[in-house]
Design a protein around this motif. Structure first.
Motif, PDB file in Angstrom:
ATOM      1  N   GLY A 185       0.834  -1.202   0.000  1.00 16.04           N
ATOM      2  CA  GLY A 185       0.000   0.000   0.000  1.00 16.04           C
ATOM      3  C   GLY A 185       0.862   1.242   0.000  1.00 16.04           C
ATOM      4  O   GLY A 185       2.081   1.174  -0.183  1.00 16.04           O
ATOM      5  N   ARG A 239       1.480   5.013   2.190  1.00 18.56           N
ATOM      6  CA  ARG A 239       1.195   5.821   3.368  1.00 18.56           C
ATOM      7  C   ARG A 239       2.064   7.062   3.335  1.00 18.56           C
ATOM      8  O   ARG A 239       3.285   6.975   3.190  1.00 18.56           O
ATOM      9  CB  ARG A 239       1.451   5.026   4.657  1.00 18.56           C
ATOM     10  CG  ARG A 239       1.146   5.824   5.930  1.00 18.56           C
ATOM     11  CD  ARG A 239       1.155   4.962   7.167  1.00 18.56           C
ATOM     12  NE  ARG A 239       2.389   4.205   7.300  1.00 18.56           N
ATOM     13  CZ  ARG A 239       2.641   3.402   8.333  1.00 18.56           C
ATOM     14  NH1 ARG A 239       1.730   3.241   9.281  1.00 18.56           N
ATOM     15  NH2 ARG A 239       3.786   2.747   8.400  1.00 18.56           N
ATOM     16  N   TYR A 248       3.092  -4.760   3.459  1.00 17.99           N
ATOM     17  CA  TYR A 248       2.450  -5.149   4.707  1.00 17.99           C
ATOM     18  C   TYR A 248       2.916  -6.552   5.074  1.00 17.99           C
ATOM     19  O   TYR A 248       2.908  -7.454   4.222  1.00 17.99           O
ATOM     20  CB  TYR A 248       0.932  -5.152   4.554  1.00 17.99           C
ATOM     21  CG  TYR A 248       0.330  -3.836   4.118  1.00 17.99           C
ATOM     22  CD1 TYR A 248       0.893  -2.622   4.512  1.00 17.99           C
ATOM     23  CD2 TYR A 248      -0.807  -3.807   3.309  1.00 17.99           C
ATOM     24  CE1 TYR A 248       0.339  -1.416   4.107  1.00 17.99           C
ATOM     25  CE2 TYR A 248      -1.375  -2.604   2.914  1.00 17.99           C
ATOM     26  CZ  TYR A 248      -0.801  -1.412   3.313  1.00 17.99           C
ATOM     27  OH  TYR A 248      -1.351  -0.214   2.922  1.00 17.99           O
ATOM     28  N   TYR A 257     -18.982  -1.911   7.600  1.00 18.35           N
ATOM     29  CA  TYR A 257     -18.113  -1.401   6.532  1.00 18.35           C
ATOM     30  C   TYR A 257     -18.949  -1.086   5.294  1.00 18.35           C
ATOM     31  O   TYR A 257     -18.819  -0.011   4.688  1.00 18.35           O
ATOM     32  CB  TYR A 257     -17.039  -2.427   6.192  1.00 18.35           C
ATOM     33  CG  TYR A 257     -16.281  -2.135   4.918  1.00 18.35           C
ATOM     34  CD1 TYR A 257     -15.129  -1.354   4.937  1.00 18.35           C
ATOM     35  CD2 TYR A 257     -16.727  -2.630   3.687  1.00 18.35           C
ATOM     36  CE1 TYR A 257     -14.441  -1.068   3.759  1.00 18.35           C
ATOM     37  CE2 TYR A 257     -16.048  -2.349   2.512  1.00 18.35           C
ATOM     38  CZ  TYR A 257     -14.911  -1.568   2.557  1.00 18.35           C
ATOM     39  OH  TYR A 257     -14.244  -1.281   1.390  1.00 18.35           O
ATOM     40  N   HIS A 286     -18.921   5.793   1.254  1.00 14.28           N
ATOM     41  CA  HIS A 286     -17.966   5.429   0.210  1.00 14.28           C
ATOM     42  C   HIS A 286     -17.922   6.525  -0.849  1.00 14.28           C
ATOM     43  O   HIS A 286     -18.807   7.384  -0.904  1.00 14.28           O
ATOM     44  CB  HIS A 286     -18.353   4.097  -0.447  1.00 14.28           C
ATOM     45  CG  HIS A 286     -17.998   2.894   0.360  1.00 14.28           C
ATOM     46  ND1 HIS A 286     -18.556   2.635   1.600  1.00 14.28           N
ATOM     47  CD2 HIS A 286     -17.140   1.856   0.109  1.00 14.28           C
ATOM     48  CE1 HIS A 286     -18.054   1.491   2.077  1.00 14.28           C
ATOM     49  NE2 HIS A 286     -17.206   1.013   1.198  1.00 14.28           N
ATOM     50  N   SER A 316     -14.371   3.285  -3.178  1.00 14.52           N
ATOM     51  CA  SER A 316     -13.404   3.254  -2.087  1.00 14.52           C
ATOM     52  C   SER A 316     -14.070   3.775  -0.824  1.00 14.52           C
ATOM     53  O   SER A 316     -15.024   4.563  -0.884  1.00 14.52           O
ATOM     54  CB  SER A 316     -12.191   4.118  -2.432  1.00 14.52           C
ATOM     55  OG  SER A 316     -11.287   4.183  -1.346  1.00 14.52           O
ATOM     56  N   LEU A 317     -13.577   3.326   0.308  1.00 13.24           N
ATOM     57  CA  LEU A 317     -14.053   3.830   1.585  1.00 13.24           C
ATOM     58  C   LEU A 317     -13.701   5.311   1.696  1.00 13.24           C
ATOM     59  O   LEU A 317     -12.556   5.697   1.480  1.00 13.24           O
ATOM     60  CB  LEU A 317     -13.391   3.036   2.722  1.00 13.24           C
ATOM     61  CG  LEU A 317     -14.003   3.138   4.115  1.00 13.24           C
ATOM     62  CD1 LEU A 317     -15.419   2.574   4.128  1.00 13.24           C
ATOM     63  CD2 LEU A 317     -13.124   2.392   5.110  1.00 13.24           C
ATOM     64  N   SER A 325     -13.262   7.280   4.133  1.00 10.38           N
ATOM     65  CA  SER A 325     -12.271   7.634   5.146  1.00 10.38           C
ATOM     66  C   SER A 325     -10.839   7.431   4.667  1.00 10.38           C
ATOM     67  O   SER A 325      -9.896   7.957   5.265  1.00 10.38           O
ATOM     68  CB  SER A 325     -12.504   6.819   6.421  1.00 10.38           C
ATOM     69  OG  SER A 325     -12.370   5.426   6.162  1.00 10.38           O
ATOM     70  N   ARG A 326     -10.640   6.687   3.570  1.00 13.32           N
ATOM     71  CA  ARG A 326      -9.293   6.459   3.055  1.00 13.32           C
ATOM     72  C   ARG A 326      -8.811   7.593   2.157  1.00 13.32           C
ATOM     73  O   ARG A 326      -7.663   7.592   1.717  1.00 13.32           O
ATOM     74  CB  ARG A 326      -9.239   5.143   2.272  1.00 13.32           C
ATOM     75  CG  ARG A 326      -9.464   3.897   3.111  1.00 13.32           C
ATOM     76  CD  ARG A 326      -8.936   2.676   2.382  1.00 13.32           C
ATOM     77  NE  ARG A 326      -7.486   2.742   2.252  1.00 13.32           N
ATOM     78  CZ  ARG A 326      -6.791   1.960   1.421  1.00 13.32           C
ATOM     79  NH1 ARG A 326      -7.406   1.071   0.657  1.00 13.32           N
ATOM     80  NH2 ARG A 326      -5.473   2.059   1.350  1.00 13.32           N
ATOM     81  N   SER A 332      -6.106   7.393  -0.886  1.00 14.32           N
ATOM     82  CA  SER A 332      -5.161   6.286  -0.748  1.00 14.32           C
ATOM     83  C   SER A 332      -5.474   5.102  -1.643  1.00 14.32           C
ATOM     84  O   SER A 332      -4.589   4.554  -2.313  1.00 14.32           O
ATOM     85  CB  SER A 332      -5.104   5.820   0.713  1.00 14.32           C
ATOM     86  OG  SER A 332      -4.602   6.839   1.537  1.00 14.32           O
ATOM     87  N   ARG A 333      -6.717   4.658  -1.658  1.00 15.64           N
ATOM     88  CA  ARG A 333      -7.109   3.500  -2.458  1.00 15.64           C
ATOM     89  C   ARG A 333      -6.822   3.746  -3.938  1.00 15.64           C
ATOM     90  O   ARG A 333      -6.350   2.863  -4.657  1.00 15.64           O
ATOM     91  CB  ARG A 333      -8.594   3.195  -2.235  1.00 15.64           C
ATOM     92  CG  ARG A 333      -9.231   2.228  -3.229  1.00 15.64           C
ATOM     93  CD  ARG A 333      -8.595   0.871  -3.179  1.00 15.64           C
ATOM     94  NE  ARG A 333      -9.220  -0.039  -4.139  1.00 15.64           N
ATOM     95  CZ  ARG A 333      -8.658  -1.140  -4.598  1.00 15.64           C
ATOM     96  NH1 ARG A 333      -7.446  -1.477  -4.186  1.00 15.64           N
ATOM     97  NH2 ARG A 333      -9.276  -1.919  -5.457  1.00 15.64           N
ATOM     98  N   GLU A 378      -3.020   3.717  -4.710  1.00 19.95           N
ATOM     99  CA  GLU A 378      -2.491   2.351  -4.722  1.00 19.95           C
ATOM    100  C   GLU A 378      -2.648   1.694  -6.091  1.00 19.95           C
ATOM    101  O   GLU A 378      -1.898   0.787  -6.443  1.00 19.95           O
ATOM    102  CB  GLU A 378      -3.200   1.506  -3.670  1.00 19.95           C
ATOM    103  CG  GLU A 378      -2.782   1.834  -2.244  1.00 19.95           C
ATOM    104  CD  GLU A 378      -3.651   1.156  -1.216  1.00 19.95           C
ATOM    105  OE1 GLU A 378      -4.533   0.355  -1.617  1.00 19.95           O
ATOM    106  OE2 GLU A 378      -3.465   1.419  -0.013  1.00 19.95           O
TER     107      GLU A 378
END
Length: 290
Positions: free
Chosen positions: A13, A15, A22, A100, A105, A122-123, A125-126, A129-130, A133
């Motif tokens: 991922g 960050r 991971y 979830y 979303h 994508s969520l 809250s991300r 980021s999604r 990636e």
């Protein structure tokens, strides 16, 4: 005394603008500066993530892994049923995955350097980021709503001809063919206009002004990817080099002889030695990976 630095990779991922692997033990290995890693040749199922207690469990099978996660662990995780749902008839889910699913979303459009435009979710809250990636050349967030509504809106986009998935090999090929960085934004604008004009009216309140995805300086430009040779990983392979840039699942290093590209996603499930003492040199190829 020599301490083992061999770890089970369970994913990758980004960050804070830095790509990372991971590991099964819950830690991560960011990629920056000089990097060395070796492929042991052993591959294990990544097990399953228990959302209720936020712990990763080991796979109970002793069989050699032929893919990152076995069917039994995927079923125990229970996430696949949610991911493959179109939002119109949600299957029974565990309380954690149900929560979830119902959370906020976002819906996005992404372009990887060809006329093909992908639609995805994508969520919320991300943030970006999604999308980062996945490594698109250009992408925009276009809607926000509870998960089932966003999945329904995604389903309509696929019906309208937008791509639901892009394989890693398709992305790699598209990146290396992209010579005009302005066209991806134009293709996104055309796709959004088509999508919004055909979407059933009752979904319109969930659409918002397009929000472009922004990148950091660590993201590799397509011209750098076009100059990088893709590595062929096999048991005993050792990679040594300085991290230059990355895009999506691809890490670009300078190994002293030129630029090489490492597919981080291909390491999932493998036992990787982060302090190898020997090993064979990496093999370069100009073709695509599976």
């Amino acid at each position: 005394m020599v301490t083992s630095d061999i770890h089970h990779v369970v994913g990758y991922g980004w960050r804070s603008g830095i790509p990372e692997l991971y590991l099964f033990d819950g830690t991560t290995r960011p990629f920056s500066g000089h990097t060395t890693l070796g492929l042991t040749g052993e591959r294990r199922c990544v097990g399953w993530w228990d959302r209720a207690i936020r712990v990763r469990h080991s796979c109970q099978s002793d069989l050699p892994a032929t893919k990152p996660q076995c069917t039994e662990c995927s079923r125990r995780e229970g996430f696949w049923r949610c991911m493959t749902c179109d939002g119109f008839a949600c299957p029974p889910l565990s309380p954690e995955i149900h929560s979830y699913c119902r959370s906020e979303h976002i819906l996005y459009l992404a372009n990887f350097g060809t006329e093909r435009v992908k639609i995805g979710t994508s969520l919320a809250s991300r943030g970006f980021s999604r999308i980062i990636e996945q490594g698109p050349v250009a992408a925009i967030q276009i809607a926000r709503a509870p998960g089932p509504i966003i999945k329904q809106m995604e389903s309509y986009g696929v019906q309208f001809g937008l791509a639901e998935t892009m394989s890693r090999s398709q992305k790699w090929k598209a990146w290396r063919q992209c010579t005009d960085t302005k066209m991806p934004r134009r293709w996104l604008a055309d796709a959004l206009e088509m999508y919004a004009s055909r979407l059933p009216e009752h979904y319109s309140p969930h659409l918002h002004k397009p929000s472009p995805v922004t990148y950091t300086d660590s993201v590799a430009p397509t011209d750098l990817l076009a100059r990088a040779s893709l590595l062929t990983m096999q048991a005993g392979t050792v990679i040594r080099g300085t991290v230059e840039k990355a895009r999506g699942h691809i890490l670009v290093l300078n190994d002293g002889a030129g630029y090489v590209a490492l597919d981080m996603a291909a390491l999932k499930g493998h036992l990787v030695d982060f302090s190898p003492s020997g090993g064979t040199a990496q093999v370069r190829q100009l073709g695509l990976f599976d």
